[in-house]
Design a protein around this motif. Structure first.
Motif, PDB file in Angstrom:
ATOM      1  N   GLU A 265       0.845  -1.200   0.000  1.00 52.22           N
ATOM      2  CA  GLU A 265       0.000   0.000   0.000  1.00 52.22           C
ATOM      3  C   GLU A 265       0.878   1.247   0.000  1.00 52.22           C
ATOM      4  N   LYS A 266       1.951   1.233   0.783  1.00 50.17           N
ATOM      5  CA  LYS A 266       2.895   2.353   0.801  1.00 50.17           C
ATOM      6  C   LYS A 266       3.552   2.543  -0.564  1.00 50.17           C
ATOM      7  N   ALA A 267       3.778   1.436  -1.271  1.00 48.50           N
ATOM      8  CA  ALA A 267       4.458   1.482  -2.571  1.00 48.50           C
ATOM      9  C   ALA A 267       3.483   1.744  -3.713  1.00 48.50           C
ATOM     10  N   ASN A 268       2.189   1.833  -3.405  1.00 53.31           N
ATOM     11  CA  ASN A 268       1.153   2.038  -4.435  1.00 53.31           C
ATOM     12  C   ASN A 268       1.213   0.952  -5.508  1.00 53.31           C
ATOM     13  N   LEU A 269       1.236  -0.299  -5.075  1.00 57.22           N
ATOM     14  CA  LEU A 269       1.278  -1.421  -6.005  1.00 57.22           C
ATOM     15  C   LEU A 269       0.117  -1.357  -6.979  1.00 57.22           C
ATOM     16  N   GLY A 270       0.455  -1.451  -8.260  1.00 53.55           N
ATOM     17  CA  GLY A 270      -0.572  -1.447  -9.294  1.00 53.55           C
ATOM     18  C   GLY A 270      -0.648  -2.787  -9.988  1.00 53.55           C
ATOM     19  N   THR A 271      -0.838  -2.757 -11.296  1.00 49.59           N
ATOM     20  CA  THR A 271      -0.872  -3.977 -12.099  1.00 49.59           C
ATOM     21  C   THR A 271       0.163  -3.862 -13.217  1.00 49.59           C
ATOM     22  N   ASN A 272       0.532  -5.013 -13.755  1.00 49.68           N
ATOM     23  CA  ASN A 272       1.506  -5.080 -14.855  1.00 49.68           C
ATOM     24  C   ASN A 272       2.818  -4.373 -14.503  1.00 49.68           C
ATOM     25  N   GLU A 273       3.234  -4.528 -13.252  1.00 49.27           N
ATOM     26  CA  GLU A 273       4.489  -3.935 -12.799  1.00 49.27           C
ATOM     27  C   GLU A 273       5.538  -5.018 -12.576  1.00 49.27           C
ATOM     28  N   ASP A 274       6.787  -4.593 -12.576  1.00 49.78           N
ATOM     29  CA  ASP A 274       7.897  -5.500 -12.282  1.00 49.78           C
ATOM     30  C   ASP A 274       8.282  -5.297 -10.824  1.00 49.78           C
ATOM     31  N   VAL A 275       8.186  -6.377 -10.045  1.00 44.86           N
ATOM     32  CA  VAL A 275       8.415  -6.303  -8.607  1.00 44.86           C
ATOM     33  C   VAL A 275       9.546  -7.240  -8.216  1.00 44.86           C
ATOM     34  N   LEU A 276      10.536  -6.708  -7.506  1.00 45.76           N
ATOM     35  CA  LEU A 276      11.611  -7.533  -6.969  1.00 45.76           C
ATOM     36  C   LEU A 276      11.413  -7.665  -5.465  1.00 45.76           C
ATOM     37  N   ILE A 277      11.429  -8.904  -4.978  1.00 49.22           N
ATOM     38  CA  ILE A 277      11.241  -9.160  -3.554  1.00 49.22           C
ATOM     39  C   ILE A 277      12.508  -9.781  -3.003  1.00 49.22           C
ATOM     40  N   TYR A 278      13.151  -9.042  -2.100  1.00 47.38           N
ATOM     41  CA  TYR A 278      14.402  -9.493  -1.488  1.00 47.38           C
ATOM     42  C   TYR A 278      14.077 -10.226  -0.181  1.00 47.38           C
ATOM     43  N   GLY A 279      14.542 -11.467  -0.077  1.00 48.27           N
ATOM     44  CA  GLY A 279      14.162 -12.285   1.071  1.00 48.27           C
ATOM     45  C   GLY A 279      12.801 -12.907   0.849  1.00 48.27           C
ATOM     46  N   ALA A 280      12.594 -13.419  -0.361  1.00 48.62           N
ATOM     47  CA  ALA A 280      11.259 -13.853  -0.783  1.00 48.62           C
ATOM     48  C   ALA A 280      10.796 -15.153  -0.148  1.00 48.62           C
ATOM     49  N   SER A 281      11.690 -15.906   0.462  1.00 46.05           N
ATOM     50  CA  SER A 281      11.298 -17.203   1.008  1.00 46.05           C
ATOM     51  C   SER A 281      10.896 -17.154   2.477  1.00 46.05           C
ATOM     52  N   GLY A 282      10.947 -15.978   3.101  1.00 47.07           N
ATOM     53  CA  GLY A 282      10.482 -15.843   4.482  1.00 47.07           C
ATOM     54  C   GLY A 282       8.978 -15.661   4.545  1.00 47.07           C
ATOM     55  N   SER A 283       8.465 -15.426   5.732  1.00 48.57           N
ATOM     56  CA  SER A 283       7.014 -15.285   5.892  1.00 48.57           C
ATOM     57  C   SER A 283       6.480 -14.093   5.107  1.00 48.57           C
TER      58      SER A 283
ATOM     59  N   LYS B 130      -2.348  -9.368  -8.322  1.00 49.41           N
ATOM     60  CA  LYS B 130      -2.709  -8.130  -9.018  1.00 49.41           C
ATOM     61  C   LYS B 130      -2.159  -8.076 -10.435  1.00 49.41           C
ATOM     62  N   GLY B 131      -1.596  -9.175 -10.895  1.00 52.18           N
ATOM     63  CA  GLY B 131      -1.143  -9.238 -12.278  1.00 52.18           C
ATOM     64  C   GLY B 131       0.249  -8.690 -12.515  1.00 52.18           C
ATOM     65  N   ASN B 132       1.107  -8.767 -11.498  1.00 53.79           N
ATOM     66  CA  ASN B 132       2.469  -8.264 -11.636  1.00 53.79           C
ATOM     67  C   ASN B 132       3.459  -9.403 -11.829  1.00 53.79           C
ATOM     68  N   GLU B 133       4.634  -9.079 -12.359  1.00 51.47           N
ATOM     69  CA  GLU B 133       5.687 -10.070 -12.573  1.00 51.47           C
ATOM     70  C   GLU B 133       6.712  -9.948 -11.450  1.00 51.47           C
ATOM     71  N   VAL B 134       6.959 -11.061 -10.764  1.00 46.58           N
ATOM     72  CA  VAL B 134       7.800 -11.048  -9.572  1.00 46.58           C
ATOM     73  C   VAL B 134       9.151 -11.712  -9.825  1.00 46.58           C
ATOM     74  N   THR B 135      10.187 -11.021  -9.395  1.00 47.01           N
ATOM     75  CA  THR B 135      11.526 -11.598  -9.327  1.00 47.01           C
ATOM     76  C   THR B 135      11.848 -11.796  -7.854  1.00 47.01           C
ATOM     77  N   ALA B 136      12.128 -13.029  -7.485  1.00 47.89           N
ATOM     78  CA  ALA B 136      12.385 -13.369  -6.089  1.00 47.89           C
ATOM     79  C   ALA B 136      13.875 -13.510  -5.837  1.00 47.89           C
TER      80      ALA B 136
ATOM     81  N   ASP C 121       9.695  -1.634 -10.850  1.00 50.45           N
ATOM     82  CA  ASP C 121       8.817  -0.576 -10.343  1.00 50.45           C
ATOM     83  C   ASP C 121       8.859  -0.533  -8.818  1.00 50.45           C
ATOM     84  N   ILE C 122       9.046  -1.702  -8.211  1.00 51.28           N
ATOM     85  CA  ILE C 122       9.097  -1.801  -6.748  1.00 51.28           C
ATOM     86  C   ILE C 122      10.201  -2.770  -6.341  1.00 51.28           C
TER      87      ILE C 122
END
Length: 273
Positions: free
Chosen positions: A117-135, A147-153, A187-188
């Protein structure tokens, strides 16, 4: 019936808070030792009794929620919860989940939801998640993909199959390469473990891109928990449970989280159901 061991529980036990919040957190949670001698932030169980003014719940209801800033934690057979308070939440449990699964939902999923919510997540965005295997990371993947985004973990290579199962399209093994060196832009950048920085994230952020981290302040809101409940019931989000311990094994459970090898969530069975 069930509780969890989160990174927050471990931090509270060790007084390991972000530097910017350290003094405030020590004053709130205990200057020399935890004020609350019964730890545990998440729970799922059955309502045994209700007060005269309780209108949202009845005896026998299956509920899940948090214990944030209450006098007692969830590592106990019984706990008294208000039906509503400023710092925590409780709601009817997702009908399709067990108590063990439901207990693993609130903190990680609400943290991810609040940060997006702070990052204003939208749709069709590229999102990188650092530490993706934690809770938090495991829920962040699912919320972004929903929301239809592409995730790099970004995680250990041994957890690649796990994060792909949750919806990540690309995986970076942090032991083999730095995410800062990838050619793509995002994007995030979502720091799910508090181990990267905005300066590093800027190297891969698009113009106007956002960096968010679990080091930021987050809120627990009834609307977050209700949305998470509905997403769980519709199959859009699921808790990834790494290990399950009994309440008698609570020290062993905390030791496992201390090791830094926890994947997803660790559940405590308080009373078998």
């Amino acid at each position: 019936h069930a509780a969890t061991v989160t990174s927050g529980d471990v931090r509270l036990r060790a007084s390991d808070f972000p530097a910017i919040f350290w003094l405030l957190a020590r004053c709130i949670f205990g200057l020399f030792k935890p004020k609350n001698q019964i730890l545990g932030h998440e729970l799922a169980g059955v309502v045994e009794a209700v007060g005269d003014q309780v209108t949202k719940f009845k005896v026998g209801d299956h509920v899940f929620g948090t214990t944030t800033l209450l006098k007692g934690g969830s590592y106990a057979e019984y706990i008294c919860l208000p039906q509503q308070w400023k710092t925590g939440v409780v709601a009817h449990k997702p009908a399709n989940l067990s108590f063990q699964e439901a207990a693993a939902l609130p903190i990680g999923a609400m943290t991810a939801m609040c940060l997006f919510e702070k990052a204003n997540l939208g749709t069709n965005e590229d999102v990188l998640i650092y530490g993706a295997s934690g809770s938090v990371g495991s829920y962040a993947i699912q919320l972004a993909v929903d929301k239809g985004n592409e995730v790099t973990a970004v995680c250990s290579g041994k957890n690649a199959d796990m994060v792909k199962h949750l919806g990540a399209k690309h995986v970076i093994d942090y032991k083999m390469a730095s995410y800062c060196d990838v050619k793509g832009k995002f994007d995030i950048v979502f720091d799910a473990v508090g181990k990267t920085s905005k300066s590093e994230a800027k190297k891969v952020l698009k113009k106007g891109g956002k960096f968010v981290s679990v080091e930021m302040m987050t809120d627990e809101k009834p609307c977050y928990l209700q949305e998470i409940k509905e997403m769980a019931e519709s199959g859009k989000i699921e808790p990834f449970i790494d290990k399950i311990f009994s309440l008698d094994e609570i020290v062993k459970a905390h030791t496992h989280v201390d090791s830094g090898r926890k994947r997803g969530n660790l559940v405590i069975v308080v009373v078998p159901y």
